[in-house]
Scaffold this motif. Structure first.
Motif, mmCIF file in Angstrom:
data_model
loop_
_atom_site.group_PDB
_atom_site.id
_atom_site.type_symbol
_atom_site.label_atom_id
_atom_site.label_comp_id
_atom_site.label_asym_id
_atom_site.label_seq_id
_atom_site.Cartn_x
_atom_site.Cartn_y
_atom_site.Cartn_z
ATOM 1 N N ASP A 1 -0.474 5.035 -4.928
ATOM 2 C CA ASP A 1 -1.236 6.493 -4.247
ATOM 3 C C ASP A 1 -1.697 6.471 -5.168
ATOM 4 N N GLU A 2 -1.821 5.555 -6.178
ATOM 5 C CA GLU A 2 -2.758 5.597 -7.605
ATOM 6 C C GLU A 2 -3.740 4.536 -7.469
ATOM 7 N N GLU A 3 -3.299 3.769 -6.889
ATOM 8 C CA GLU A 3 -3.951 2.357 -6.338
ATOM 9 C C GLU A 3 -5.335 2.885 -5.734
ATOM 10 N N LYS A 4 -5.097 3.860 -4.448
ATOM 11 C CA LYS A 4 -5.606 4.633 -3.497
ATOM 12 C C LYS A 4 -6.855 5.182 -4.046
ATOM 13 N N GLU A 5 -6.104 6.275 -5.384
ATOM 14 C CA GLU A 5 -6.825 7.135 -5.744
ATOM 15 C C GLU A 5 -8.030 6.397 -6.790
ATOM 16 N N GLU A 6 -7.552 4.862 -7.492
ATOM 17 C CA GLU A 6 -8.970 4.605 -7.507
ATOM 18 C C GLU A 6 -9.590 3.826 -6.949
ATOM 19 N N GLU B 1 -13.445 -1.747 -18.167
ATOM 20 C CA GLU B 1 -12.505 -1.819 -17.620
ATOM 21 C C GLU B 1 -11.572 -0.300 -18.264
ATOM 22 N N ALA B 2 -11.924 0.272 -18.925
ATOM 23 C CA ALA B 2 -11.141 1.278 -19.239
ATOM 24 C C ALA B 2 -10.931 2.492 -18.781
ATOM 25 N N ARG B 3 -10.272 2.855 -18.327
ATOM 26 C CA ARG B 3 -9.616 3.921 -17.559
ATOM 27 C C ARG B 3 -8.394 4.828 -17.748
ATOM 28 N N ILE B 4 -9.093 5.881 -17.414
ATOM 29 C CA ILE B 4 -7.828 7.527 -17.950
ATOM 30 C C ILE B 4 -6.849 7.052 -16.532
ATOM 31 N N PRO B 5 -5.617 7.059 -16.676
ATOM 32 C CA PRO B 5 -4.461 6.529 -15.870
ATOM 33 C C PRO B 5 -4.339 7.804 -14.811
ATOM 34 N N LYS B 6 -3.952 7.778 -14.060
ATOM 35 C CA LYS B 6 -3.120 8.773 -13.144
ATOM 36 C C LYS B 6 -2.046 8.685 -13.168
ATOM 37 N N VAL C 1 -6.967 -3.408 -13.909
ATOM 38 C CA VAL C 1 -6.604 -4.653 -13.825
ATOM 39 C C VAL C 1 -6.526 -4.921 -12.061
ATOM 40 N N GLU C 2 -6.564 -6.575 -11.451
ATOM 41 C CA GLU C 2 -5.763 -6.902 -10.593
ATOM 42 C C GLU C 2 -4.684 -7.513 -9.844
ATOM 43 N N TYR C 3 -4.471 -6.894 -8.747
ATOM 44 C CA TYR C 3 -2.686 -7.574 -9.165
ATOM 45 C C TYR C 3 -2.975 -8.478 -7.321
ATOM 46 N N THR C 4 -2.075 -8.785 -6.752
ATOM 47 C CA THR C 4 -1.615 -9.334 -5.626
ATOM 48 C C THR C 4 -0.442 -8.399 -5.454
ATOM 49 N N ARG C 5 -0.659 -8.626 -4.177
ATOM 50 C CA ARG C 5 0.205 -7.467 -3.102
ATOM 51 C C ARG C 5 1.090 -8.053 -2.164
ATOM 52 N N ALA C 6 2.282 -7.793 -1.839
ATOM 53 C CA ALA C 6 3.436 -8.795 -1.526
ATOM 54 C C ALA C 6 3.030 -9.825 0.226
ATOM 55 N N ASP C 7 1.754 -8.975 0.784
ATOM 56 C CA ASP C 7 0.726 -9.592 1.312
ATOM 57 C C ASP C 7 0.108 -10.944 1.351
ATOM 58 N N GLY C 8 -0.202 -10.539 0.441
ATOM 59 C CA GLY C 8 -1.362 -11.633 -0.268
ATOM 60 C C GLY C 8 -2.639 -11.112 -0.838
ATOM 61 N N THR C 9 -2.622 -9.663 -0.238
ATOM 62 C CA THR C 9 -4.194 -9.382 -0.684
ATOM 63 C C THR C 9 -3.965 -8.794 -1.689
ATOM 64 N N VAL C 10 -5.256 -8.721 -2.271
ATOM 65 C CA VAL C 10 -5.887 -8.783 -3.907
ATOM 66 C C VAL C 10 -6.077 -7.024 -4.089
ATOM 67 N N GLY C 11 -5.304 -6.012 -5.104
ATOM 68 C CA GLY C 11 -5.832 -4.913 -5.046
ATOM 69 C C GLY C 11 -5.818 -4.790 -7.062
ATOM 70 N N ARG C 12 -6.421 -3.181 -7.399
ATOM 71 C CA ARG C 12 -6.124 -2.959 -8.604
ATOM 72 C C ARG C 12 -5.674 -2.016 -9.189
ATOM 73 N N ARG C 13 -5.388 -1.953 -9.945
ATOM 74 C CA ARG C 13 -4.509 -0.336 -10.714
ATOM 75 C C ARG C 13 -4.544 -0.488 -12.620
ATOM 76 N N VAL C 14 -4.110 1.066 -12.348
ATOM 77 C CA VAL C 14 -4.486 1.285 -14.828
ATOM 78 C C VAL C 14 -2.693 0.601 -14.694
#
Length: 307
Positions: free
Chosen positions: A298-303, A162-167, A222-235
């Motif tokens: 924005d970073e999540e959308k790019e990923e 899961e290694a990524r270069i950050p935005k 990694v994955e994280y939980t948004r305020a509305d309960g959905t799951v997203g990913r971010r670096v």
């Protein structure tokens, strides 16, 4: 009148002088041989004495090794030892042949027999239940010596999948006793090795209490939980200690080795007993919280677009 010259007294026989010289030479050789015989023993006697001395020395050494052995019976005992050895070899061959025959009979009939007593054992052998260790197909890390070598040095650490270069442009601000040092930009790679080995370290640490390969600054998706309960990913940035001798400290708390710790903005890192402190910030650290949330979105959308 007779002449007094010595020539007149010369012998008239021409061979008399030569014969006299020959006799003197023979007498001299004979006297020399007689003197040599009287002074030195003959060569045969000398050889005989040498052989007797050698035998005497051998007997003396054998007597020292075997003090109970009598000197006159050595040859007889040697023959007896040779005979005993031959008998032992013959007996050993006889018993080996008997064992071989019993083994062949047991294999053919499937019955266990005692070769010494000749009794058959019809009882089946109880098989001891032994818990055999199952083969392990997990990664042992031994192949890293060939695949994870940089500039001739084996790297202790390998990046996760899961290694990524950050935005986001993260930065380290080092301080030494309230002294501001040059900023370190750590957003161009997915991982940064920190240590005392300048040949392989991305961020060198010259303090003697630090290890050659001390820690790794790693970006992970990694994955994280948004305020509305959905799951997203971010670096997100993480720190891992590579089993250093004096440890890595996150906000003055020593972290466990070989374990990832998530870093947040304004966290402070220290390595070993070095007095330098590294503060983690990014380019939008001086903005409002709303702007930082927008940057995360924005970073999540790019990923998600990259995936």
């Amino acid at each position: 009148r007779r002449s007094r010259s010595p020539r007149g007294r010369r012998s008239r026989s021409p061979h008399r002088a030569a014969v006299k010289v020959k006799q003197e030479r023979d007498d001299h050789c004979r006297r020399g041989n007689e003197e040599r015989k009287q002074r030195y023993p003959s060569e045969q006697e000398h050889r005989r004495e040498r052989s007797s001395d050698r035998d005497r020395h051998r007997d003396h050494s054998d007597r020292r090794k075997n003090p109970n052995e009598r000197p006159g019976v050595r040859g007889h005992e040697r023959e007896r030892d040779v005979q005993n050895i031959r008998e032992q070899q013959a007996e050993r061959e006889f018993y080996n042949e008997r064992r071989r025959e019993h083994r062949q009979n047991n294999e053919g009939s499937g019955v266990d027999q005692n070769p010494e007593l000749g009794q058959s054992d019809n009882k089946p052998k109880e098989k001891a239940s032994v818990n055999k260790e199952k083969p392990s197909f997990e990664l042992s890390g031994a192949l890293l010596e060939d695949t994870n070598t940089f500039r001739g040095v084996v790297i202790k650490y390998s990046e996760p999948p899961e290694a990524r270069i950050p935005k986001k442009r993260w930065r380290l601000y080092p301080f030494k006793n309230d002294e501001f040092l040059p900023v370190m930009y750590i957003h161009r790679q997915s991982a940064y090795l920190l240590g005392r080995h300048r040949r392989i370290a991305d961020i060198p640490i010259d303090h003697p209490s630090c290890s050659k390969q001390h820690a790794v600054f790693q970006y992970r998706l990694v994955e994280y939980t948004r305020a509305d309960g959905t799951v997203g990913r971010r670096v997100r940035p993480y720190i891992i200690d590579l089993g250093s001798g004096n440890g890595t400290f996150l906000n003055n708390q020593r972290i466990e080795p070989q374990r990832y710790y998530e870093l947040k903005e304004k966290d402070v890192l220290k390595f070993g007993f070095s007095s330098r402190e590294y503060v983690l910030l990014h380019e939008s650290s001086d903005k409002s919280e709303a702007n930082t949330k927008d940057d995360d979105d924005d970073e999540e959308k790019e990923e998600e677009s990259d995936s």
